[in-house]
Write an enzyme that holds these catalytic residues in place. Sequence first.
Site, short mmCIF file in Angstrom:
data_model
loop_
_atom_site.label_atom_id
_atom_site.label_comp_id
_atom_site.label_asym_id
_atom_site.label_seq_id
_atom_site.Cartn_x
_atom_site.Cartn_y
_atom_site.Cartn_z
N ASP A 85 -2.96 -36.52 -1.02
CA ASP A 85 -2.60 -35.34 -0.07
C ASP A 85 -2.94 -34.06 -1.24
O ASP A 85 -3.17 -32.98 -0.61
CB ASP A 85 -1.24 -35.40 -0.36
CG ASP A 85 -0.62 -36.61 0.40
OD1 ASP A 85 -1.22 -37.05 1.35
OD2 ASP A 85 0.64 -37.33 -0.01
N ALA A 116 3.68 -37.46 2.96
CA ALA A 116 2.30 -36.96 2.93
C ALA A 116 1.97 -35.58 3.47
O ALA A 116 1.31 -34.68 2.87
CB ALA A 116 1.37 -37.91 3.69
N ASN A 120 -4.75 -41.72 6.25
CA ASN A 120 -3.74 -42.01 5.51
C ASN A 120 -3.08 -43.47 5.94
O ASN A 120 -1.87 -43.56 6.49
CB ASN A 120 -2.54 -40.97 5.60
CG ASN A 120 -2.23 -40.51 4.24
OD1 ASN A 120 -1.87 -41.50 3.35
ND2 ASN A 120 -1.86 -39.29 3.90
#
Length: 317
Positions: free
Chosen positions: A258, A34, A165
Site C-alpha cells: 500500500d 489496504a 491485492n
Amino acid sequence: MDVVTLGESMILLTPESNGPMRYAATFSRKIGGAESNFAIGLARLGFKTGWISKVGDDEFGRAIISFIRGEGVDVSQVKSDRNAPTGIYFKELRNRTDVRVQYYRNESAASTLSKTDICEEYIAQASYLHITGITPALSESCYEAIKKSMIIAKNNEVKIIFDPNLREKLWTSKEKAKQVMLEIAAQADIVLPGLSEAAYLFGEEEPEVYGSNLLELGAEIVILKAGKKGTYYFTKEQSGFVASFPVDQVIDPVGAGDGFAAGFTSGLLDGIAIEEAVKRGNAIGAMVTMVNGDVEGLPEKNEIDRFLKPNNDDVSR
C-alpha cells in the site's frame, strides 16, 4: 480531489509479545485496510484523498472514522450501519520472518457496500480512482459497487489504478477470482500486481510476458512488484527495472504494498518520470517495513525526501 478510493478498513489487534497468539495476554489496537492505508499515505505527502466505505455503528467504527479523518483523508462518503459490525483482524508476529494475519470480517458493515453507496459526483471530481481486488471479493454487492465506480470513472475521464491485492481465502473459487481480477485489469489504466499475483492470473512466465499480457488487456502502465528484489515497469513505449532499497531489519511487512502504491501514485500526480515514481514507491515500501503497524511507517514529504537524498552532514538534534 486527487484520488478517491473505496474499500474496507478494520480494527487491527496485535499481541504485545511475539510468538503464537494463544500465549498473548495483551494487545495493541490500531487501524488498517489496504485502501485507507493508501489514502493516508498520499495525504501525508500533501495530496487530497477521499475514502468511500461503510463501518459499523459501533465504537470501533467511530474510532476508524475519527482516525482516518485525523490523517487528512476526506470521510464524507463513509456510512455507518446499525445492522452490521466493524471488521476486526489480528496480526500475529511469531518471529521476524513469520507474520500471520487472521481476519474476522464475515458479514461486516463494509461487506454491505453497494452501488447505491457510490456517488457519481464524488468520483468524477478526482484525477484517479484507486481500487483493489479485496473489495469485490467481500460480497456481490461490493463487486457491483466496484463496477459502478469504474463506469463513473470511465465516463468522467478519471484514470483507474488497480492493485490486485489478492486475498484468495475471500473468494469462492480460484476461477471466480481470476475472472474478476482480469475483468478489472482490462478496465484499469494502471495495474500494480506482485509477481505472485501475475503468476496467479497468467501462470508461470517471465516478467516481460506479464507486462505484455496486461498491456494487451488495455493498461497504459503496468507495475510488477518483485518484493525485496525491486520493481519492473512497462508501458507501450518503455520498460525497465528499479532495485529495492535495502532494509537491515524488517519489523512488519504488512502494508508495504500500500505504501508503494501511494508513493508511485504521488509520482504520477507530481508528473515525474515513471522510473522516478517507481523509485519513490520502492522507498516508501521499504520505510513501511521498518515500523510496526500498517500506516505508522508511512512518511511525510520531508521524510521521503531525506530518505531519497540523505544529508550526511545533518547534525540536527
